[in-house]
Each structure stands twice: as C-alpha cells, then as structure tokens.
Design an enzyme around this catalytic site. Structure first.
Site, PDB file in Angstrom:
ATOM      1  N   SER A  73       0.858  -1.191   0.000  1.00 24.88           N
ATOM      2  CA  SER A  73       0.000   0.000   0.000  1.00 24.88           C
ATOM      3  C   SER A  73       0.888   1.233   0.000  1.00 24.88           C
ATOM      4  CB  SER A  73      -0.862  -0.002   1.258  1.00 24.88           C
ATOM      5  OG  SER A  73      -1.455   1.265   1.457  1.00 24.88           O
ATOM      6  N   TYR A 111      -2.683  -1.244  10.599  1.00 28.93           N
ATOM      7  CA  TYR A 111      -2.796  -1.633   9.185  1.00 28.93           C
ATOM      8  C   TYR A 111      -1.564  -1.167   8.399  1.00 28.93           C
ATOM      9  CZ  TYR A 111      -4.153  -1.358   4.288  1.00 28.93           C
ATOM     10  OH  TYR A 111      -4.162  -1.457   2.913  1.00 28.93           O
TER      11      TYR A 111
HETATM   12  N1  LIG Z   1      -8.660  -0.344  -1.573  1.00 31.94           N
HETATM   13  C1  LIG Z   1      -7.605   0.433  -1.387  1.00 31.94           C
HETATM   14  O1  LIG Z   1      -7.704   1.660  -1.426  1.00 31.94           O
HETATM   15  C2  LIG Z   1      -6.258  -0.153  -1.166  1.00 31.94           C
HETATM   16  C3  LIG Z   1      -6.072  -1.498  -0.982  1.00 31.94           C
HETATM   17  N2  LIG Z   1      -4.795  -1.966  -0.807  1.00 31.94           N
HETATM   18  C4  LIG Z   1      -4.556  -3.386  -0.629  1.00 31.94           C
HETATM   19  O2  LIG Z   1      -5.179  -4.118  -1.673  1.00 31.94           O
HETATM   20  C5  LIG Z   1      -5.518  -5.417  -1.207  1.00 31.94           C
HETATM   21  C6  LIG Z   1      -6.960  -5.718  -1.525  1.00 31.94           C
HETATM   22  O3  LIG Z   1      -7.781  -4.808  -0.848  1.00 31.94           O
HETATM   23  P1  LIG Z   1      -9.250  -4.443  -1.336  1.00 31.94           P
HETATM   24  O4  LIG Z   1      -9.638  -5.270  -2.466  1.00 31.94           O
HETATM   25  O5  LIG Z   1      -9.321  -2.987  -1.439  1.00 31.94           O
HETATM   26  O6  LIG Z   1     -10.065  -4.877  -0.034  1.00 31.94           O
HETATM   27  P2  LIG Z   1     -11.513  -5.543   0.125  1.00 31.94           P
HETATM   28  O7  LIG Z   1     -11.894  -5.319   1.554  1.00 31.94           O
HETATM   29  O8  LIG Z   1     -12.433  -5.078  -0.935  1.00 31.94           O
HETATM   30  O9  LIG Z   1     -11.209  -7.101  -0.106  1.00 31.94           O
HETATM   31  C7  LIG Z   1     -10.395  -7.799   0.790  1.00 31.94           C
HETATM   32  C8  LIG Z   1     -10.259  -9.239   0.373  1.00 31.94           C
HETATM   33  O10 LIG Z   1      -9.496  -9.919   1.366  1.00 31.94           O
HETATM   34  C9  LIG Z   1     -10.226 -11.039   1.841  1.00 31.94           C
HETATM   35  N3  LIG Z   1     -10.005 -11.267   3.262  1.00 31.94           N
HETATM   36  C10 LIG Z   1     -10.156 -10.388   4.286  1.00 31.94           C
HETATM   37  N4  LIG Z   1      -9.946 -11.009   5.451  1.00 31.94           N
HETATM   38  C11 LIG Z   1      -9.675 -12.301   5.163  1.00 31.94           C
HETATM   39  C12 LIG Z   1      -9.395 -13.444   5.955  1.00 31.94           C
HETATM   40  N5  LIG Z   1      -9.395 -13.401   7.293  1.00 31.94           N
HETATM   41  N6  LIG Z   1      -9.153 -14.629   5.330  1.00 31.94           N
HETATM   42  C13 LIG Z   1      -9.192 -14.709   3.976  1.00 31.94           C
HETATM   43  N7  LIG Z   1      -9.444 -13.656   3.176  1.00 31.94           N
HETATM   44  C14 LIG Z   1      -9.699 -12.473   3.777  1.00 31.94           C
HETATM   45  C15 LIG Z   1     -11.697 -10.700   1.584  1.00 31.94           C
HETATM   46  O11 LIG Z   1     -12.458 -11.888   1.400  1.00 31.94           O
HETATM   47  P3  LIG Z   1     -13.505 -12.507   2.458  1.00 31.94           P
HETATM   48  O12 LIG Z   1     -14.133 -11.378   3.176  1.00 31.94           O
HETATM   49  O13 LIG Z   1     -14.414 -13.284   1.572  1.00 31.94           O
HETATM   50  O14 LIG Z   1     -12.669 -13.380   3.309  1.00 31.94           O
HETATM   51  C16 LIG Z   1     -11.600  -9.939   0.261  1.00 31.94           C
HETATM   52  O15 LIG Z   1     -11.611 -10.831  -0.796  1.00 31.94           O
HETATM   53  C17 LIG Z   1      -5.191  -5.424   0.289  1.00 31.94           C
HETATM   54  O16 LIG Z   1      -3.916  -5.991   0.472  1.00 31.94           O
HETATM   55  C18 LIG Z   1      -5.156  -3.943   0.652  1.00 31.94           C
HETATM   56  O17 LIG Z   1      -4.342  -3.692   1.765  1.00 31.94           O
HETATM   57  C19 LIG Z   1      -3.702  -1.146  -0.823  1.00 31.94           C
HETATM   58  C20 LIG Z   1      -3.850   0.185  -0.991  1.00 31.94           C
HETATM   59  C21 LIG Z   1      -5.139   0.791  -1.153  1.00 31.94           C
HETATM   60  N1  LIG Z   2      -3.496   3.646   2.066  1.00 28.30           N
HETATM   61  C1  LIG Z   2      -4.786   3.147   1.857  1.00 28.30           C
HETATM   62  C2  LIG Z   2      -5.245   3.460   0.531  1.00 28.30           C
HETATM   63  O1  LIG Z   2      -4.860   4.364  -0.070  1.00 28.30           O
HETATM   64  C3  LIG Z   2      -4.904   1.681   1.995  1.00 28.30           C
HETATM   65  O2  LIG Z   2      -3.905   0.986   1.968  1.00 28.30           O
HETATM   66  O3  LIG Z   2      -6.050   1.258   2.146  1.00 28.30           O
END
Ligand SMILES: NC(=O)C1=CN([C@@H]2O[C@H](COP(=O)(O)OP(=O)(O)OC[C@H]3O[C@@H](n4cnc5c(N)ncnc54)[C@H](OP(=O)(O)O)[C@@H]3O)[C@@H](O)[C@H]2O)C=CC1
Ligand SMILES: N[C@@H](C=O)C(=O)O
Length: 269
Positions: A148, A161
C-alpha cells in the site's frame, strides 16, 4: 547479449488470496483474461464459486476454490495441503488479502488490532515461505505481494494496518534481493486509494471517483510483473509522488503531516 524471456501468464497456475471481491477479484479476472489458471482463496465461498464459474465460462481456464480464513494461523498449511490434493504446482502467488481498521488504536479492542497482524503479515509470511520454498526448489515461479502507499510513512488512526504494510514492503524488497538468480521473482505492488469495499471498514472522506479503479490497478500490477519490476506503483502518479515525502523530511515531521492528513480524511472516527 542474452535476451530474458518475457513472462507470459498463459497456461500458468496463479493463487490469489482475497479473490472474493475488490482488487483480488480484479486480479483473478485480469489473470484469467491473460490465460492463467486460478486458485481463488478467501472466506466467502459462495462468491468464490460464482467467480470460478464465470472465469471457466468466459476465459476457458481452470479455476479452483479454496475457502480459508487467513486470520487463523493454521490456514496457510491447510491451503498447501489442498493444493497438493488437487495436484496443482503454482507458478505465481498473489498475496492480496488484507484487512485494516481505521480509528484510534486504544479505542479498538486488542483482537481488532491483532487481526491485521495475522491476516496481512503472519499469513503472508507463511504462504510466502510454504509456497515460495517449493518454487525455489524448482527454480521457477514468482510472488506478488500487495502492499500500500500507506507503507511508506507511519499513519496515525490507521496505525496497525499501515505498519503491517510497511512490514510487507520491507520483507518483499529484502526477499527480492535474496531470490536474485534463483529463477523465482518477488514483486511488491503499492496501490493507493482504490475503489473497492475496503473503505466500508475504514470510513474516509475521499470520494470514490477520486480513487483508481480495481481493474486499472490490476492491469498495471500485472504489466509491471511482466516488465520484471521489484516495486510496482500501480496507482495514479500523485499516489507515487506522495511516497517521496518520507524520503525527504525528518521522520517525526512526516508522521505529524501524515496524522494531520489521516484526520482530515476522517480516519480518526
Ligand atoms: N482499496 C484500497 O484503497 C487499497 C487497498 N490496498 C490493498 O489491496 C488489497 C486488496 O484490498 P481491497 O480489495 O481494497 O479490499 P476488500 O476489503 O475489498 O477485499 C479484501 C479481500 O481480502 C479477503 N479477506 C479479508 N480477510 C480475510 C481473511 N481473514 N481470510 C481470507 N481472506 C480475507 C476478503 O475476502 P472474504 O471477506 O471473503 O474473506 C476480500 O476478498 C489489500 O492488500 C489492501 O491492503 C492497498 C492500498 C489501497
Ligand atoms: N493507504 C490506503 C489506501 O490508499 C490503503 O492501503 O487502504
């Protein structure tokens, strides 16, 4: 001069964690569109099954589902056992699943603060070690860790986080060095605000239309992996430029500015 062969996703087997929605689902769809077979991992089995059916139908790839809770420290070992039962040898691991709660550290329960440590750090290390070791023994494969832009500075009101994301960044960059010449590659992708459901657990004043789409972040991440990058910035330019601040200013000043921005984005609520 020998020309390194460009990586081709076609016919490979990729495991994506957190594939039930958001960025993980976009990675799975983009990988399938590029011809990769998929193993989809998350807790929401019904969503994974629906996605697997769509990927098989639309892209004629193999798509398997492993339901797992990465907040359970035994989950990574069980995922490896499932892969062995399915007879799948992975070419690529995308460690995408993560969870993060905003708010004041001491206003949240200890359990809430420890969950991101287990899901984002512990399970990522375990999957990287268990599956990466097999790749290292074979001398081929790759790992993409999803970090991130929050990894580049301390962020009050999102402290645990972003600390897990700093951990993932440093771990990935260090392992990329250790893995040089092994035939196995490591890339860390650092997206910025992306329009997914992530912010339903982290309320923010940033409007969704100012965020990158999950599809564009997925495409740019996978393109950067083909290019052989170690550090990928798959978001817009301003996200990348924001990561430079901590390289210039004293750490305490950076932390104070970041805390101010975090508060103005509503993360202290
Ligand atoms: N959105 C943003 O702005 C940003 C996101 N990121 C990173 O991108 C990645 C994806 O995030 P994003 O798609 O936005 O998040 P979402 O919350 O939309 O999705 C998260 C995913 O992780 C899974 N997950 C969460 N907890 C668990 C668990 N205990 N076991 C298994 N799976 C789990 C969820 O599936 P389920 O609930 O079905 O288990 C879901 O598929 C992450 O690493 C996040 O840190 C980085 C920067 C910015
Ligand atoms: N920094 C945040 C998004 O920009 C994140 O990781 O969710």
């Amino acid at each position: 001069m020998t020309q390194q062969k460009r990586f081709d996703y076609k016919g490979k087997f990729t495991l994506v964690t957190g594939a039930s929605k958001g960025l993980g689902k976009a990675y799975a769809e983009e990988l399938a569109a590029r011809g990769s077979n998929l193993v989809l991992v998350a807790r929401s089995e019904a969503e994974l099954e629906t996605l697997a059916v769509a990927l098989r139908r639309d892209y004629k790839v193999r798509a398997e589902v492993i339901q797992a809770d990465l907040g359970d420290v035994s989950a990574p070992g069980k995922i490896v056992e499932s892969l062995e039962r399915m007879g799948i040898e992975l070419d690529l691991l995308v460690n995408n699943a993560a969870v993060g709660y905003s708010g004041k550290f001491f206003s949240r329960s200890l359990e809430e603060e420890l969950t991101p440590v287990i899901v984002n750090a512990h399970s990522l290390v375990a999957l990287t070690h268990l599956l990466g070791k097999k790749m290292m023994e074979r001398g081929s494969g790759g790992i993409i860790n999803i970090g991130s832009n929050g990894a580049f500075q301390p962020l009050a009101y999102n402290a645990t986080y972003t600390a897990t994301k700093a951990f993932v960044l440093l771990l990935s960059e260090a392992l990329a060095q250790e893995m040089k010449g092994s035939g196995v590659r490591m890339m860390i992708a650092s997206p910025g605000p992306t329009a997914t459901e992530f912010f339903t657990q982290s309320p923010t004043t940033v409007k969704r239309e100012k965020m990158d789409s999950a599809q564009s972040v997925a495409r740019r991440t996978l393109d950067d992996y083909v290019r052989g990058k170690v550090l990928s910035y798959p978001g817009r330019f301003s996200t990348r430029a924001g990561t430079w601040i901590s390289r210039i200013l004293p750490r305490e000043t950076t932390a104070a500015i970041a805390a101010h921005i975090s508060k103005s984005m509503g993360f202290d609520r």
